[in-house]
Scaffold this motif. Structure first.
Motif, PDB file in Angstrom:
ATOM      1  N   GLY A 213       0.803  -1.225   0.000  1.00 23.54           N
ATOM      2  CA  GLY A 213       0.000   0.000   0.000  1.00 23.54           C
ATOM      3  C   GLY A 213       0.833   1.271   0.000  1.00 23.54           C
ATOM      4  N   HIS A 214       0.117   2.406  -0.061  1.00 26.49           N
ATOM      5  CA  HIS A 214       0.772   3.707  -0.257  1.00 26.49           C
ATOM      6  C   HIS A 214       1.844   4.011   0.784  1.00 26.49           C
ATOM      7  N   ALA A 215       1.608   3.621   2.033  1.00 27.74           N
ATOM      8  CA  ALA A 215       2.572   3.966   3.084  1.00 27.74           C
ATOM      9  C   ALA A 215       3.839   3.126   2.962  1.00 27.74           C
TER      10      ALA A 215
ATOM     11  N   TYR B 159       1.697  -5.352  -8.910  1.00 23.84           N
ATOM     12  CA  TYR B 159       1.321  -3.949  -9.127  1.00 23.84           C
ATOM     13  C   TYR B 159       0.524  -3.375  -7.965  1.00 23.84           C
ATOM     14  N   GLN B 160       0.797  -2.140  -7.640  1.00 25.43           N
ATOM     15  CA  GLN B 160      -0.002  -1.384  -6.681  1.00 25.43           C
ATOM     16  C   GLN B 160      -0.754  -0.326  -7.479  1.00 25.43           C
ATOM     17  N   MET B 161      -2.073  -0.451  -7.523  1.00 26.08           N
ATOM     18  CA  MET B 161      -2.876   0.526  -8.264  1.00 26.08           C
ATOM     19  C   MET B 161      -2.931   1.840  -7.505  1.00 26.08           C
ATOM     20  N   TYR B 162      -2.915   2.941  -8.235  1.00 24.98           N
ATOM     21  CA  TYR B 162      -3.052   4.259  -7.627  1.00 24.98           C
ATOM     22  C   TYR B 162      -4.489   4.736  -7.864  1.00 24.98           C
ATOM     23  N   SER B 163      -5.292   4.674  -6.792  1.00 23.71           N
ATOM     24  CA  SER B 163      -6.733   4.925  -6.945  1.00 23.71           C
ATOM     25  C   SER B 163      -7.038   6.336  -7.444  1.00 23.71           C
ATOM     26  N   GLY B 164      -6.171   7.288  -7.131  1.00 24.93           N
ATOM     27  CA  GLY B 164      -6.400   8.677  -7.550  1.00 24.93           C
ATOM     28  C   GLY B 164      -6.526   8.801  -9.065  1.00 24.93           C
TER      29      GLY B 164
ATOM     30  N   ARG C  48      -0.968 -13.677  -0.276  1.00 26.00           N
ATOM     31  CA  ARG C  48      -1.770 -12.895   0.671  1.00 26.00           C
ATOM     32  C   ARG C  48      -1.442 -13.345   2.073  1.00 26.00           C
ATOM     33  N   VAL C  49      -1.459 -12.424   3.003  1.00 23.92           N
ATOM     34  CA  VAL C  49      -1.358 -12.816   4.398  1.00 23.92           C
ATOM     35  C   VAL C  49      -2.758 -13.210   4.858  1.00 23.92           C
ATOM     36  N   ALA C  50      -2.853 -14.343   5.566  1.00 21.26           N
ATOM     37  CA  ALA C  50      -4.167 -14.846   5.978  1.00 21.26           C
ATOM     38  C   ALA C  50      -4.342 -14.770   7.489  1.00 21.26           C
TER      39      ALA C  50
ATOM     40  N   LEU D 124       2.084  -3.179   8.520  1.00 20.47           N
ATOM     41  CA  LEU D 124       0.834  -3.623   7.908  1.00 20.47           C
ATOM     42  C   LEU D 124       0.201  -2.475   7.119  1.00 20.47           C
ATOM     43  N   ASP D 125       0.005  -2.689   5.812  1.00 20.34           N
ATOM     44  CA  ASP D 125      -0.635  -1.665   4.974  1.00 20.34           C
ATOM     45  C   ASP D 125      -1.423  -2.381   3.883  1.00 20.34           C
ATOM     46  N   VAL D 126      -2.517  -3.025   4.286  1.00 22.61           N
ATOM     47  CA  VAL D 126      -3.300  -3.850   3.357  1.00 22.61           C
ATOM     48  C   VAL D 126      -4.597  -3.184   2.906  1.00 22.61           C
TER      49      VAL D 126
ATOM     50  N   GLY E   8      -2.456   3.581   6.797  1.00 26.78           N
ATOM     51  CA  GLY E   8      -3.435   3.531   5.710  1.00 26.78           C
ATOM     52  C   GLY E   8      -4.799   3.094   6.228  1.00 26.78           C
ATOM     53  N   ASP E   9      -5.628   2.634   5.304  1.00 19.31           N
ATOM     54  CA  ASP E   9      -7.020   2.307   5.623  1.00 19.31           C
ATOM     55  C   ASP E   9      -7.163   1.245   6.710  1.00 19.31           C
ATOM     56  N   VAL E  10      -6.170   0.363   6.858  1.00 17.07           N
ATOM     57  CA  VAL E  10      -6.302  -0.780   7.777  1.00 17.07           C
ATOM     58  C   VAL E  10      -6.291  -0.365   9.249  1.00 17.07           C
TER      59      VAL E  10
ATOM     60  N   ARG F 183     -10.725   7.444   5.889  1.00 12.35           N
ATOM     61  CA  ARG F 183      -9.950   6.430   5.160  1.00 12.35           C
ATOM     62  C   ARG F 183      -9.721   6.936   3.749  1.00 12.35           C
ATOM     63  N   SER F 184      -8.655   7.704   3.584  1.00  9.73           N
ATOM     64  CA  SER F 184      -8.328   8.206   2.255  1.00  9.73           C
ATOM     65  C   SER F 184      -6.835   8.068   2.015  1.00  9.73           C
ATOM     66  N   GLY F 185      -6.505   7.982   0.727  1.00 10.03           N
ATOM     67  CA  GLY F 185      -5.121   7.758   0.333  1.00 10.03           C
ATOM     68  C   GLY F 185      -4.185   8.832   0.853  1.00 10.03           C
ATOM     69  N   VAL F 186      -4.722  10.048   0.995  1.00  8.58           N
ATOM     70  CA  VAL F 186      -3.921  11.173   1.485  1.00  8.58           C
ATOM     71  C   VAL F 186      -3.203  10.785   2.779  1.00  8.58           C
ATOM     72  N   HIS F 187      -3.942  10.166   3.711  1.00 11.43           N
ATOM     73  CA  HIS F 187      -3.340   9.843   5.014  1.00 11.43           C
ATOM     74  C   HIS F 187      -2.386   8.654   4.913  1.00 11.43           C
TER      75      HIS F 187
HETATM   76  C1  LIG Z   1     -12.214   5.188  -7.145  1.00  9.10           C
HETATM   77  C2  LIG Z   1     -11.443   5.658  -5.934  1.00  9.10           C
HETATM   78  C3  LIG Z   1     -10.848   6.895  -5.960  1.00  9.10           C
HETATM   79  C4  LIG Z   1     -10.155   7.351  -4.840  1.00  9.10           C
HETATM   80  N1  LIG Z   1      -9.563   8.574  -4.915  1.00  9.10           N
HETATM   81  C5  LIG Z   1      -8.902   9.037  -3.862  1.00  9.10           C
HETATM   82  C6  LIG Z   1      -8.299  10.331  -3.911  1.00  9.10           C
HETATM   83  O1  LIG Z   1      -8.347  11.029  -4.933  1.00  9.10           O
HETATM   84  N2  LIG Z   1      -7.658  10.778  -2.789  1.00  9.10           N
HETATM   85  C7  LIG Z   1      -7.591  10.023  -1.662  1.00  9.10           C
HETATM   86  O2  LIG Z   1      -6.997  10.481  -0.672  1.00  9.10           O
HETATM   87  N3  LIG Z   1      -8.154   8.800  -1.576  1.00  9.10           N
HETATM   88  C8  LIG Z   1      -8.806   8.287  -2.646  1.00  9.10           C
HETATM   89  N4  LIG Z   1      -9.385   7.047  -2.556  1.00  9.10           N
HETATM   90  C9  LIG Z   1      -9.229   6.235  -1.324  1.00  9.10           C
HETATM   91  C10 LIG Z   1      -7.905   5.479  -1.411  1.00  9.10           C
HETATM   92  O3  LIG Z   1      -7.934   4.600  -2.487  1.00  9.10           O
HETATM   93  C11 LIG Z   1      -7.602   4.642  -0.174  1.00  9.10           C
HETATM   94  O4  LIG Z   1      -7.834   5.360   0.994  1.00  9.10           O
HETATM   95  C12 LIG Z   1      -6.125   4.244  -0.235  1.00  9.10           C
HETATM   96  O5  LIG Z   1      -5.894   3.399  -1.343  1.00  9.10           O
HETATM   97  C13 LIG Z   1      -5.685   3.537   1.022  1.00  9.10           C
HETATM   98  O6  LIG Z   1      -4.347   3.212   0.880  1.00  9.10           O
HETATM   99  P1  LIG Z   1      -3.746   1.981   1.646  1.00  9.10           P
HETATM  100  O7  LIG Z   1      -2.272   2.092   1.502  1.00  9.10           O
HETATM  101  O8  LIG Z   1      -4.318   1.904   3.007  1.00  9.10           O
HETATM  102  O9  LIG Z   1      -4.284   0.680   0.889  1.00  9.10           O
HETATM  103  P2  LIG Z   1      -4.281   0.242  -0.613  1.00  9.10           P
HETATM  104  O10 LIG Z   1      -3.891   1.344  -1.520  1.00  9.10           O
HETATM  105  O11 LIG Z   1      -5.593  -0.423  -0.849  1.00  9.10           O
HETATM  106  O12 LIG Z   1      -3.127  -0.850  -0.680  1.00  9.10           O
HETATM  107  C14 LIG Z   1      -3.228  -2.056   0.014  1.00  9.10           C
HETATM  108  C15 LIG Z   1      -2.353  -3.098  -0.647  1.00  9.10           C
HETATM  109  O13 LIG Z   1      -2.360  -4.263   0.168  1.00  9.10           O
HETATM  110  C16 LIG Z   1      -2.567  -5.414  -0.635  1.00  9.10           C
HETATM  111  N5  LIG Z   1      -3.240  -6.427   0.187  1.00  9.10           N
HETATM  112  C17 LIG Z   1      -4.553  -6.503   0.486  1.00  9.10           C
HETATM  113  N6  LIG Z   1      -4.786  -7.575   1.274  1.00  9.10           N
HETATM  114  C18 LIG Z   1      -3.606  -8.188   1.472  1.00  9.10           C
HETATM  115  C19 LIG Z   1      -3.194  -9.356   2.187  1.00  9.10           C
HETATM  116  N7  LIG Z   1      -4.076 -10.094   2.868  1.00  9.10           N
HETATM  117  N8  LIG Z   1      -1.886  -9.691   2.175  1.00  9.10           N
HETATM  118  C20 LIG Z   1      -0.978  -8.946   1.502  1.00  9.10           C
HETATM  119  N9  LIG Z   1      -1.323  -7.827   0.802  1.00  9.10           N
HETATM  120  C21 LIG Z   1      -2.604  -7.460   0.789  1.00  9.10           C
HETATM  121  C22 LIG Z   1      -3.410  -4.922  -1.809  1.00  9.10           C
HETATM  122  O14 LIG Z   1      -3.241  -5.755  -2.926  1.00  9.10           O
HETATM  123  C23 LIG Z   1      -2.833  -3.525  -2.022  1.00  9.10           C
HETATM  124  O15 LIG Z   1      -1.742  -3.577  -2.902  1.00  9.10           O
HETATM  125  C24 LIG Z   1     -10.079   6.560  -3.666  1.00  9.10           C
HETATM  126  C25 LIG Z   1     -10.681   5.301  -3.646  1.00  9.10           C
HETATM  127  C26 LIG Z   1     -11.355   4.844  -4.764  1.00  9.10           C
HETATM  128  C27 LIG Z   1     -11.999   3.491  -4.709  1.00  9.10           C
END
Ligand SMILES: Cc1cc2nc3c(=O)[nH]c(=O)nc-3n(C[C@H](O)[C@H](O)[C@H](O)COP(=O)(O)OP(=O)(O)OC[C@H]3O[C@@H](n4cnc5c(N)ncnc54)[C@H](O)[C@@H]3O)c2cc1C
Length: 373
Positions: A15-17, A42-47, A81-83, A107-109, A282-284, A294-298
């Protein structure tokens, strides 16, 4: 309690962090055995996801290839995946049932989409997360809509993600499937909770201009589409769900302290309140001192703090992540146009899109310029 001289660091999820940790490790080689566990490379960038749906970006422009990043950082990748986590025993469990030992864990899932009310829609339902699954399915929706007159797509979720999905879908389908219909359903909480009235007004006007019908009601999935709490029934060919976040179910099997919703409880240093060798961002996670949306910014801004706290010398004080009072949100609205939301202020136009595009590309350049293998 382990200090940062501990040898085995496991990063769960790319994840982003965690990207900040990979970057920091690439910049200074350390005597640590670091492993990244990620389901895919790949890590998708939701933005940038709505921009990809709308046809402004290729997929490769919106995703970070973790393999070369990890290679530069000297980090071993396990594609799984971690289970489960047994934090007391310092062990993580992989999807195949095997266990791996750690001294420190990061942890950043992310989170999942809460689809509980929509499940009865079965195969019509497509949650926006996992993003990798969504990007594999979206082209099929465009194809199906192109081949059918009067295709109806319903987006459920009135938050920023749902709004952006509806605009992006409308833009994509308008070009290929002229008779397709896009409907946005915001819950009883209304459109864009937490955003200023001016932003909501701008979104409402644009939804109308772009021909996207907006309903404000609770939606319950059924075999044909959705039943609304207002009594209306809407048939749908597909339903996109952006219905708010919930923690992954497997977290309930761990011994980590969690809040009442199931998110991992951390302090301002992003350290687990029950197991000091475990960090989460992150979101977790849920902070004990402040409620963060729960936003990517944080997730992004907590990254450097997480990297410092996991990699700094053992006698260095740990840092706190201090979130800003207001976050900037730039909402893509379909064409190369966006709405800016920052506290009570809002603005819109092509220039907001160019601004968003510049910020997003700058973020991707930080991590995504490594050549693919
Ligand atoms: C359409 C859309 C647009 C968005 N736009 C914005 C925006 O413009 N600005 C903003 O601030 N937020 C936005 N968000 C919210 C943002 O996507 C999330 O808050 C952000 O992705 C959280 O980042 P993260 O690092 O917590 O997790 P994620 O980016 O979801 O990354 C988690 C990673 O962990 C992996 N993973 C999951 N489960 C497991 C497991 N069991 N074991 C190992 N790996 C695992 C996943 O594959 C992923 O690669 C948007 C969300 C969506 C759906």
């Amino acid at each position: 309690m382990m200090n940062s001289n501990s040898q085995r660091l496991i990063l769960v999820g790319g994840g982003h962090a965690q990207l900040s940790i990979l970057r920091a490790l690439a910049q200074r080689k350390m005597d640590r055995e670091v492993t990244l566990i990620t389901p895919g490379r790949y890590q998708m960038y939701s933005g940038m996801l709505p921009g990809w749906m709308a046809g402004h970006y290729t997929l490769d422009e919106c995703r970070i290839d973790l393999l070369p990043l990890a290679e530069r950082a000297g980090v071993r990748i396990i594609q799984s995946r971690v289970a489960g986590i047994d934090a007391a025993q310092h062990m993580v469990q992989l999807a195949d049932g095997s266990w791996l030992g750690f001294d420190q864990l990061s942890l950043d899932v992310g989170s999942e989409i809460d689809t509980a009310r929509l499940q009865a829609a079965g195969a019509r339902l497509l949650p926006v997360k996992p993003l990798e699954h969504f990007v594999a399915q979206w082209p099929r929706i465009v194809q199906a809509a192109t081949g059918k007159s009067g295709y109806r797509l319903i987006v459920v979720g009135g938050g920023a993600a749902g709004v952006e999905l509806a605009f992006a879908a409308r833009h994509a389908l308008a070009a290929r499937a002229r008779n397709a219909e896009v409907i946005l359903i915001a819950s009883d909480h209304g459109l864009l909770p937490g955003h200023a009235a001016g932003v909501k007004r701008r979104v409402r006007v644009l939804l109308q201009q772009r021909g996207i019908a907006l309903y404000q009601a609770q939606a319950l999935g059924d075999e044909d589409g959705v039943q609304l709490s207002t009594g209306a029934h809407l048939a749908a060919d597909r339903i996109l769900a952006a219905t708010g976040a919930r923690p992954a179910g497997w977290l309930a099997q761990t011994d980590l302290a969690r809040d009442e919703r199931g998110y991992v409880l951390v302090d301002a240093r992003h350290r687990s309140v029950s197991h000091p060798d475990v960090f989460a961002a992150g979101d977790v996670c849920a902070r004990t001192d402040v409620q963060l949306p729960r936003s990517g910014v944080h997730a992004v801004f907590a990254g450097p703090v997480l990297a410092h706290n996991l990699l700094a010398a053992s006698d260095a004080p740990l840092l706190r992540y201090r979130p800003r009072h207001k976050s900037l949100y730039l909402l893509a609205t379909g064409p190369q146009h966006a709405i800016a939301s920052w506290g009570a202020l809002s603005a819109q136009g092509g220039w907001v899109w160019r601004w968003k595009n510049w910020i997003d590309r700058r973020f991707m350049r930080k991590y995504g310029t490594y050549p693919a293998r």
